[in-house]
Design an enzyme around this catalytic site. Structure first.
Site, PDB file in Angstrom:
ATOM      1  CG  ASN A  10      -1.678   1.273   1.420  1.00  0.00           C
ATOM      2  OD1 ASN A  10      -1.789   2.065   0.480  1.00  0.00           O
ATOM      3  ND2 ASN A  10      -2.223   1.499   2.611  1.00  0.00           N
ATOM      4  CE  LYS A  12       0.376   3.416   4.842  1.00  0.00           C
ATOM      5  NZ  LYS A  12       0.127   3.557   6.255  1.00  0.00           N
ATOM      6  CG  HIS A  93      -5.820   1.784   5.007  1.00  0.00           C
ATOM      7  ND1 HIS A  93      -5.426   2.673   5.977  1.00  0.00           N
ATOM      8  CD2 HIS A  93      -4.784   0.939   4.815  1.00  0.00           C
ATOM      9  CE1 HIS A  93      -4.176   2.388   6.345  1.00  0.00           C
ATOM     10  NE2 HIS A  93      -3.768   1.326   5.652  1.00  0.00           N
ATOM     11  CD  GLU A  95      -2.918   5.371   6.768  1.00  0.00           C
ATOM     12  OE1 GLU A  95      -2.866   5.529   5.543  1.00  0.00           O
ATOM     13  OE2 GLU A  95      -1.986   4.865   7.436  1.00  0.00           O
ATOM     14  CD  GLU A 164      -3.607  -2.729   7.235  1.00  0.00           C
ATOM     15  OE1 GLU A 164      -2.505  -2.988   6.751  1.00  0.00           O
ATOM     16  OE2 GLU A 164      -4.220  -1.679   7.012  1.00  0.00           O
ATOM     17  N   GLY A 170       2.500   1.842  10.808  1.00  0.00           N
ATOM     18  CA  GLY A 170       3.520   2.885  10.699  1.00  0.00           C
ATOM     19  C   GLY A 170       4.203   3.231  12.012  1.00  0.00           C
ATOM     20  CB  SER A 209       5.010  -2.229  12.089  1.00  0.00           C
ATOM     21  OG  SER A 209       4.611  -0.898  12.360  1.00  0.00           O
TER      22      SER A 209
HETATM   23  C1  PEP Z   1      -0.772   0.006   5.867  1.00  0.00           C
HETATM   24  O1  PEP Z   1      -0.712   1.146   5.451  1.00  0.00           O
HETATM   25  O2  PEP Z   1      -1.722  -0.717   5.532  1.00  0.00           O
HETATM   26  C2  PEP Z   1       0.308  -0.482   6.726  1.00  0.00           C
HETATM   27  C3  PEP Z   1       0.201  -1.679   7.242  1.00  0.00           C
HETATM   28  O3  PEP Z   1       1.369   0.373   6.939  1.00  0.00           O
HETATM   29  P1  PEP Z   1       2.789  -0.008   7.614  1.00  0.00           P
HETATM   30  O4  PEP Z   1       3.247  -1.311   6.990  1.00  0.00           O
HETATM   31  O5  PEP Z   1       3.680   1.129   7.247  1.00  0.00           O
HETATM   32  O6  PEP Z   1       2.567  -0.156   9.071  1.00  0.00           O
END
Ligand code: PEP
Length: 259
Positions: A10, A12, A93, A95, A164, A170, A209
């Site tokens: 992803n 973003k 997601h 976000e 998630e 992040g 992460s």
């Molecule tokens: C994500 O944006 O779905 C995600 C898991 O980000 P990260 O791997 O940076 O934690």
């Protein structure tokens, strides 16, 4: 049931035309891991150029509008994603659930619109830190899943769930192995309640992460059928070792591609 792992990136709001070389490097390297499905979900404006740069490699969107067309300024429909060359999309997601206040009902409608247009779907769910610390993570996330799932499943290989935890995205923090296993088992149970035996064939990804240093350990957890990767998907240098880790935890040959 052993499912073919899916490792999806992803990007973003990262990625300019100068980054297409990185898309190509990831696509080229992923051909060496036929036992793993790999996809990159890039910014909407980069989809068409990315898809042209890497024919046959799965390029996806990061969101889709639930309506077919209409007065929705700034939004992108499922047909537009397909037209640009996308073969899948992320929906729900955290976000977007947080910043755009997307409800479970909207996420469900988005998933249904994407599937109806032939896109694969990665549907995200996950709890906040407050909910985790209050001991309500499993109930909360299972309820979120229930309210976000499409009514009709269709081809189970075209829908994947990404668990998630919001507090892991992040941040460099990852839940302990037991907590991931407990959540994935609960999600699998609910998928089977909803879709019967077909619920066993949906992939449940972990996201939050995931890095080259922890990927193998995460992929070894029961019912972890792949990963949704944010930061570490931006370069081949970090993303390819994650694909390799998925391959080394057992691969399933044959086509199960979401894309
Ligand atoms: C994500 O944006 O779905 C995600 C898991 O980000 P990260 O791997 O940076 O934690």
């Amino acid at each position: 049931m052993a499912l073919k792992k899916l490792v999806a990136g992803n990007w973003k709001m990262y990625g300019l035309s100068s980054d297409l070389a990185e898309v190509k490097a990831i696509a080229d390297a992923s051909r060496g891991y036929a036992g793993v499905d790999v996809a990159l979900c890039v910014p909407a404006i980069l989809i068409e150029r990315a898809a042209r740069a890497v024919p046959g490699f799965a390029i996806g969107g990061q969101d889709v509008h639930q309506a077919e067309k209409g007065a929705h300024t700034g939004c992108v429909s499922a047909a537009m994603l397909v037209d640009a060359g996308a073969s899948l999309t992320i929906v729900g997601h955290s976000e977007r659930r947080e910043a755009q206040r997307e409800s479970d009902a909207e996420v469900k409608a988005k998933a249904e619109a994407a599937l109806a247009n032939g896109l694969g779907v990665i549907l995200c769910v996950g709890e906040s830190l407050d909910v985790r610390e209050a001991g309500r993570a499993v109930d909360t996330v299972v309820a979120q899943l229930d309210a976000s799932l499409p009514d009709r499943l269709g081809d189970p290989t075209r829908l994947a769930i990404a668990y998630e935890p919001i507090w892991a995205i992040g941040t460099g923090r990852v839940p302990v192995r037991e907590d991931i296993a407990e959540m994935h088992a609960a999600l699998r149970g609910r998928l089977m309640e909803r879709y019967g035996d077909e619920g066993e064939r949906l992939r449940i990804l972990y996201g939050g992460s995931v890095k080259p240093s922890n990927a193998a350990e995460i992929f070894a957890i029961p019912d972890v059928d792949g990963a949704l990767v944010g930061g570490a998907s931006l370069t081949a240098e970090e993303f390819v070792p994650i694909i390799a880790a998925a391959a080394s935890t057992g691969t399933v040959e044959g086509r199960q591609s979401i894309a």
